[in-house]
Design a protein around this motif. Structure first.
Motif, PDB file in Angstrom:
ATOM      1  N   ASP A 161       5.049  -7.205  -0.878  1.00  0.00           N
ATOM      2  CA  ASP A 161       6.040  -7.771   0.201  1.00  0.00           C
ATOM      3  C   ASP A 161       6.650  -6.329   0.814  1.00  0.00           C
ATOM      4  OD1 ASP A 161       7.905  -9.135   1.331  1.00  0.00           O
ATOM      5  OD2 ASP A 161       9.262  -8.927  -0.335  1.00  0.00           O
ATOM      6  N   SER A 162       5.816  -5.842   1.708  1.00  0.00           N
ATOM      7  CA  SER A 162       6.076  -4.593   2.374  1.00  0.00           C
ATOM      8  C   SER A 162       6.345  -5.130   3.906  1.00  0.00           C
ATOM      9  CB  SER A 162       4.685  -3.628   2.382  1.00  0.00           C
ATOM     10  OG  SER A 162       4.691  -3.188   3.780  1.00  0.00           O
ATOM     11  N   GLY A 221       8.391  -2.120  -1.161  1.00  0.00           N
ATOM     12  CA  GLY A 221       7.783  -3.120  -1.324  1.00  0.00           C
ATOM     13  C   GLY A 221       6.573  -2.923  -1.955  1.00  0.00           C
ATOM     14  N   ARG A 256       3.384  -5.174   8.888  1.00  0.00           N
ATOM     15  CA  ARG A 256       2.713  -6.232   9.604  1.00  0.00           C
ATOM     16  C   ARG A 256       1.325  -6.016  10.178  1.00  0.00           C
ATOM     17  NH1 ARG A 256       5.029  -7.742   5.877  1.00  0.00           N
ATOM     18  NH2 ARG A 256       6.789  -9.211   5.516  1.00  0.00           N
ATOM     19  N   SER A 315       1.498   0.737   2.078  1.00  0.00           N
ATOM     20  CA  SER A 315       2.365  -0.256   2.427  1.00  0.00           C
ATOM     21  C   SER A 315       1.706  -1.394   3.203  1.00  0.00           C
ATOM     22  CB  SER A 315       3.621   0.122   3.139  1.00  0.00           C
ATOM     23  OG  SER A 315       2.976   1.096   4.308  1.00  0.00           O
TER      24      SER A 315
END
Length: 337
Positions: free
Chosen positions: A87-88, A247, A91, A81
């Motif tokens: 699209d996980s 994701g 951040r 991830s």
């Protein structure tokens, strides 16, 4: 409970070859172990535990890990991830030096002898290398603990720098078998991973090189990975079980069956009788509390305590209390001159 003659023969061969002679099982033998029926699993776990005690001793090595840079990785490892290509919910985050020192102190307070600094990168740039160097210096001033790193693929210059800074162990996982690797990663090759592993060993650092199982590989490919790791002869093998992350391309992969996970622990121990075999990510999901106990009595001789990089682990106290209950001493810090 009845064990069939064929299963007896598999375990008897493993007993003579691995326990008595200290010779790891070959790939085709590992397929047999991974295919053992449930009725034979307790005997297989007991044999793996005997192998661990004879060839590694009774101590259990405890380690904590922390991510200096999380998320935003340019690689496409389908299980991870932290890839910036998926699209996980993960951040990008950087930890500063005081936070790393605090994490090292907290790790040492659990009785751990190992603290691993991890970064989600293809390989370290100058900024990251400098951050790691400063972190190592500060940690050494304030904490008595071994420092390991996991920073992706390295150049020879970077390997030499890390060795010179006193990093005694470097983690760089193969993750899966060579034959399955292209289905899991496309942005770099198996050979690139092997090249970093070879440089680390040549530089005199201990090599930590792990596996992630339960990604859809066959039993044959699981055996292939164990044999390839045995040929590489790392000091330590972290054994991870897939925790499907939202994701990622593997988010819908089924969670590995607990008995299959225990069979894998047995197989990896019988492939590498003298290697540190460490419980790592996903064990809580695949095994639960009971399975965690069985694995410690089935070949595992090291644990990561606390949380992992992007997933929660068991509380450190749960693992430490279990080691006390099982009468397994925690390995003490080895002083180097």
């Amino acid at each position: 409970m009845t064990i069939h003659a064929t299963d007896h023969a598999i375990l008897d061969t493993a007993r003579r070859q691995v326990l008595d002679q200290g010779i790891g099982l070959a790939e085709e033998q590992l397929v047999d172990v991974l295919s053992l029926p449930d009725d034979a699993l307790p005997a297989a776990l007991d044999l793996a535990h005997q192998v661990r005690l004879k060839h590694c001793g009774e101590d259990v090595e405890v380690e904590g890990i922390v991510s200096i840079k999380t998320g935003g990785c340019p690689e496409d490892c389908h299980f991870c991830s932290q890839s910036g290509l998926f699209d996980s919910p993960v951040r990008g985050v950087w930890l500063d030096i005081p936070e790393l020192v605090k994490a090292a102190k907290e790790t040492a307070a659990t009785g751990a002898t190992e603290f691993c600094i991890v970064a989600a990168v293809r390989g370290p740039d100058i900024k990251l290398m400098n951050q790691v160097r400063f972190a190592i210096n500060r940690i050494r001033q304030e904490v008595d603990i071994n420092i390991a790193c996991s920073l992706g693929m390295l150049t020879q210059e970077q390997v030499d720098q890390l060795a010179g800074w006193g990093v005694h162990r470097y983690n760089h996982n193969l993750e899966t078998a060579r034959s399955f690797f292209p289905q899991v990663v496309t942005t770099h090759t198996y050979e690139e991973r092997l090249a970093t592993c070879a440089m680390v060993k040549d530089a005199g650092m201990e090599l930590c090189c792990g596996a992630l199982i339960g990604m859809g590989e066959t039993l044959g490919q699981r055996a292939e990975l164990a044999a390839q790791l045995a040929a590489l002869d790392p000091h330590e093998v972290p054994l991870n079980f897939l925790n499907p992350r939202p994701g990622t391309p593997l988010e819908h992969q089924e969670i590995m069956d607990g008995k299959d996970a225990l069979r894998a622990i047995v197989a990896f121990r019988l492939a590498m009788p003298r290697t540190v075999l460490r419980y790592a990510g996903g064990r809580e999901l695949a095994l639960g509390d009971l399975g965690t106990r069985e694995g410690l009595l089935g070949g595992i001789n090291a644990v990561i305590v606390g949380n992992y990089l992007t997933t929660l682990g068991r509380p450190a106290t749960a693992d430490l209390n279990l080691l006390v209950e099982l009468n397994m001493p925690i390995k003490e810090l080895q002083k180097t001159l």
